[in-house]
Design an enzyme around this catalytic site. Sequence first.
Site, PDB file in Angstrom:
ATOM      1  CG  LEU A  42      -1.843   1.212   1.383  1.00 39.36           C
ATOM      2  CD1 LEU A  42      -2.830   1.289   0.234  1.00 39.36           C
ATOM      3  CD2 LEU A  42      -2.567   1.166   2.726  1.00 39.36           C
ATOM      4  CG  ASP A  43      -0.583   4.683   0.049  1.00 42.83           C
ATOM      5  OD1 ASP A  43      -1.176   4.676  -1.042  1.00 42.83           O
ATOM      6  OD2 ASP A  43      -1.144   4.941   1.137  1.00 42.83           O
ATOM      7  CD  GLU A  44       6.111   1.185   1.080  1.00 43.98           C
ATOM      8  OE1 GLU A  44       7.071   1.632   0.411  1.00 43.98           O
ATOM      9  OE2 GLU A  44       6.060   1.232   2.321  1.00 43.98           O
TER      10      GLU A  44
END
Length: 409
Positions: free
Chosen positions: A321-323
């Site tokens: 997530l969000d990486e």
Amino acid sequence: MSLKYASKISTGSVDGTGRSEIGCAIAIVLERETRERERAMGVLRRISSRTLLFPRVLESANRSLNTLPVPSTPLSNGIHVLYCPDSVGIVAKISECIASRGGNILEADIFVPQNKNDHSSYLLYRGSGIHCQGAVALKSEFVFDPTKWPRAQMDEDVLNLSKKFNANRSVVRVPSLDPKYKIAVLASKQDHCLVDLLHAWQDGKLPVDISSIISNHDRLPNSHVIRFLERHNIPYHYLSTTKENKREDEILHLVQDTDFLVLARYMQVLSRSFLNRYKKDIINIHHGLLPSFKGGNPSRQAFNAGVKLIGATSHFVTEELDEGPIIEQMVERVSHKDNLLSFVQKSENLEKQCLLKAIKSYCELRVLPYEENRTVANGTQSFEGAVYTHHLPSDVMEYPVSCSPSSLF
């Protein structure tokens, strides 16, 4: 007849009848293009009975029309992105290929990662001019004459270059000739990113075709989004989701013929299975300045942390997530006078701009992912390497170079 003499006739300084009409006729003949010739000559013939100057006027008009430039073949522009192992002569060979087909490169961005285990070159070529058939075009990207370099031949030439340099990736785009990228947009309840994207597409600011909008939120028939989509014949698919069922099989069926996906504030996490089956790029917008404030409520996280800068981040979607690799970021300053509401409002405004810029950059091949979480963004500098901008005269061959970021300062 000279222009000076024609001017005298039109102003009445030369004796003869029909002076003003002759002057107007000369102006028409001298200024109009070839397609107006017959109409201009008709004007001269109608007034010829009233003046003895007609033979001289006709002779001058014929000379002027014969010197009009012949329209040249329209030029096209394109961009070529090459990702391959670093070696001497890459830029020289590509420049030679384009020049041999009548094209020209005036700018080349070359990126060599500093990672010693990665000796690949990332080359983004953009030209800004070409001399062809007497015309000069100044554009971004490389410019060429499609009659001299047909699109199929360009693909063959690029393929040969890719094989020669053992390229991992080689893409060439000609926006005026190639189909637009086909995308689907996934969105949830909040409309600001979706609405801004749709209006930018309507205004021709995004070089994409939108195949459908998919949402886990059911919008009313008279809502702005639904009315807009109906006017433009864009399908809207409402797929209600739960924690146990994200409806990913149905989403995958709807987007299987797209080139990439855009998540315009889609508040669902796509699974590893979905990403592995879709196998194409997905662009997401996060209303926070990554890598800080990941996950939900980033504006509240930033407000509670007392930051002085807030932002929005557009990135590629990965399993974490969000990486994913960052494509674009935008920031705005805040102060102690801002409250949580103003944080949210400023973040939403940044989100809209950031997402549109990321989509446009992606379509123009100005963003290239490399390693696990980095991108090469055209015209920027990176702490992991350097992006060089070379302005190349048409008769100069430039070779790729490597150096550390410290040499840039």
